[in-house]
Scaffold this motif. Structure first.
Motif, PDB file in Angstrom:
ATOM      1  N   LYS A 152      23.829-102.240  54.141  1.00 49.50           N
ATOM      2  CA  LYS A 152      22.767-101.295  53.792  1.00 49.50           C
ATOM      3  C   LYS A 152      23.358 -99.896  53.660  1.00 49.50           C
ATOM      4  O   LYS A 152      24.375 -99.570  54.262  1.00 49.50           O
ATOM      5  CB  LYS A 152      21.668-101.313  54.853  1.00 49.50           C
ATOM      6  N   CYS A 153      22.673 -99.090  52.878  1.00 53.90           N
ATOM      7  CA  CYS A 153      23.074 -97.713  52.615  1.00 53.90           C
ATOM      8  C   CYS A 153      23.021 -96.882  53.894  1.00 53.90           C
ATOM      9  O   CYS A 153      22.063 -96.980  54.671  1.00 53.90           O
ATOM     10  CB  CYS A 153      22.135 -97.123  51.564  1.00 53.90           C
ATOM     11  N   THR A 154      24.037 -96.060  54.103  1.00 53.25           N
ATOM     12  CA  THR A 154      24.071 -95.200  55.290  1.00 53.25           C
ATOM     13  C   THR A 154      23.152 -93.986  55.139  1.00 53.25           C
ATOM     14  O   THR A 154      22.870 -93.316  56.105  1.00 53.25           O
ATOM     15  CB  THR A 154      25.505 -94.719  55.576  1.00 53.25           C
ATOM     16  N   LYS A 155      22.678 -93.726  53.919  1.00 53.48           N
ATOM     17  CA  LYS A 155      21.793 -92.583  53.669  1.00 53.48           C
ATOM     18  C   LYS A 155      20.317 -92.961  53.797  1.00 53.48           C
ATOM     19  O   LYS A 155      19.575 -92.330  54.529  1.00 53.48           O
ATOM     20  CB  LYS A 155      22.078 -92.004  52.284  1.00 53.48           C
ATOM     21  N   LEU A 160      22.759-102.449  49.523  1.00 57.57           N
ATOM     22  CA  LEU A 160      23.879-102.131  48.634  1.00 57.57           C
ATOM     23  C   LEU A 160      24.153-103.321  47.729  1.00 57.57           C
ATOM     24  O   LEU A 160      24.088-104.468  48.163  1.00 57.57           O
ATOM     25  CB  LEU A 160      25.128-101.798  49.455  1.00 57.57           C
ATOM     26  N   LYS A 169      26.774 -99.894  45.515  1.00 59.86           N
ATOM     27  CA  LYS A 169      25.832 -98.859  45.114  1.00 59.86           C
ATOM     28  C   LYS A 169      24.465 -99.199  45.682  1.00 59.86           C
ATOM     29  O   LYS A 169      24.011-100.348  45.599  1.00 59.86           O
ATOM     30  CB  LYS A 169      25.771 -98.781  43.586  1.00 59.86           C
ATOM     31  N   CYS A 170      23.801 -98.191  46.254  1.00 60.18           N
ATOM     32  CA  CYS A 170      22.483 -98.386  46.849  1.00 60.18           C
ATOM     33  C   CYS A 170      21.456 -98.656  45.750  1.00 60.18           C
ATOM     34  O   CYS A 170      21.427 -97.952  44.738  1.00 60.18           O
ATOM     35  CB  CYS A 170      22.083 -97.152  47.656  1.00 60.18           C
ATOM     36  N   CYS A 173      18.714 -95.202  46.465  1.00 55.23           N
ATOM     37  CA  CYS A 173      19.107 -93.799  46.217  1.00 55.23           C
ATOM     38  C   CYS A 173      20.349 -93.672  45.340  1.00 55.23           C
ATOM     39  O   CYS A 173      20.761 -92.564  45.008  1.00 55.23           O
ATOM     40  CB  CYS A 173      19.310 -93.061  47.537  1.00 55.23           C
ATOM     41  N   LYS A 175      23.462 -94.050  46.062  1.00 56.03           N
ATOM     42  CA  LYS A 175      24.686 -93.591  46.720  1.00 56.03           C
ATOM     43  C   LYS A 175      25.736 -94.695  46.610  1.00 56.03           C
ATOM     44  O   LYS A 175      25.438 -95.880  46.712  1.00 56.03           O
ATOM     45  CB  LYS A 175      24.409 -93.292  48.202  1.00 56.03           C
ATOM     46  N   THR A 176      26.999 -94.302  46.389  1.00 62.08           N
ATOM     47  CA  THR A 176      28.106 -95.251  46.300  1.00 62.08           C
ATOM     48  C   THR A 176      28.863 -95.265  47.629  1.00 62.08           C
ATOM     49  O   THR A 176      29.126 -94.212  48.200  1.00 62.08           O
ATOM     50  CB  THR A 176      29.064 -94.850  45.157  1.00 62.08           C
ATOM     51  N   GLU A 177      29.202 -96.474  48.102  1.00 62.36           N
ATOM     52  CA  GLU A 177      29.926 -96.630  49.361  1.00 62.36           C
ATOM     53  C   GLU A 177      31.030 -97.665  49.181  1.00 62.36           C
ATOM     54  O   GLU A 177      31.045 -98.406  48.204  1.00 62.36           O
ATOM     55  CB  GLU A 177      28.979 -97.063  50.488  1.00 62.36           C
TER      56      GLU A 177
END
Length: 190
Positions: A152-155, A160, A169-170, A173, A175-177
């Protein structure tokens, strides 16, 4: 505990000063406990104790087994994993609650500078047991099928999804991780 008596998982059999625990037992805080339902057997000569199973035995993690678990914590050089099941026996709970550890040197062949770029708390992971002894299970993710299966996205805590360039990628939102991704990432867990 008396020789030939019936026992259930978690029941105190004796102290580790009295007995050496063998099959069907585990040691914790100086005591020997039953890890399954069955009959207690004592060998008076070597002061060992074991439990003969009398029910279908839950799988016990052993060296070479692959596990599915959830990342509990990420430290500087180690990742702690709550082991949930053995690959191939996902529908059965393991014999005892176990925590495994992935040392930074066992993550991948590549140099790993920061473990938080490979794992985050809450990630679902597939790993292999490389050392199994009472109180310690060492794991590795140094094979293509091993690593993060779901994250899961940290933001925003959205799921993901793997992109074409191998990043995550989320879905909410965007966000790329990065993670140490398994070749099984995103596939449904059985």
């Amino acid at each position: 505990m008396i020789n030939n008596s019936f026992t259930t998982p978690g029941e105190l059999i004796g102290t580790s000063e009295e007995f050496t625990g063998k099959e069907g037992t585990y040691e914790k805080d100086g005591n020997v406990y039953a890890s399954l339902t069955g009959i207690v057997h004592v060998n008076e000569e070597d002061r060992s104790v074991w439990v003969e199973p009398k029910t279908s035995v839950p799988p016990v993690p052993e060296k070479g087994d692959e596990i599915i678990g959830k990342v509990r914590d990420v430290k500087d050089s180690i990742v702690l994993i709550n082991i949930a099941s053995l690959v191939g026996s996902e529908d059965r709970e393991i014999a005892v609650n176990e925590v495994g550890a992935i040392h930074v040197s066992n993550v991948s062949d590549d140099y790993v500078k920061d473990l938080e770029n490979k794992f985050r708390a809450g990630d679902i992971v597939r790993a292999k047991i490389i050392v199994e002894k009472p109180g310690a299970i060492d794991l590795t993710t140094n094979e293509p099928q091993l690593g993060v299966l779901s994250a899961k996205c940290t933001k925003c805590n959205g799921y993901l999804k793997k992109t074409q360039n191998g990043k995550l990628k989320c879905t909410s939102c965007e966000k790329t991780e990065t993670r140490k991704i398994s070749t099984e990432f995103g596939k449904e867990l059985k």
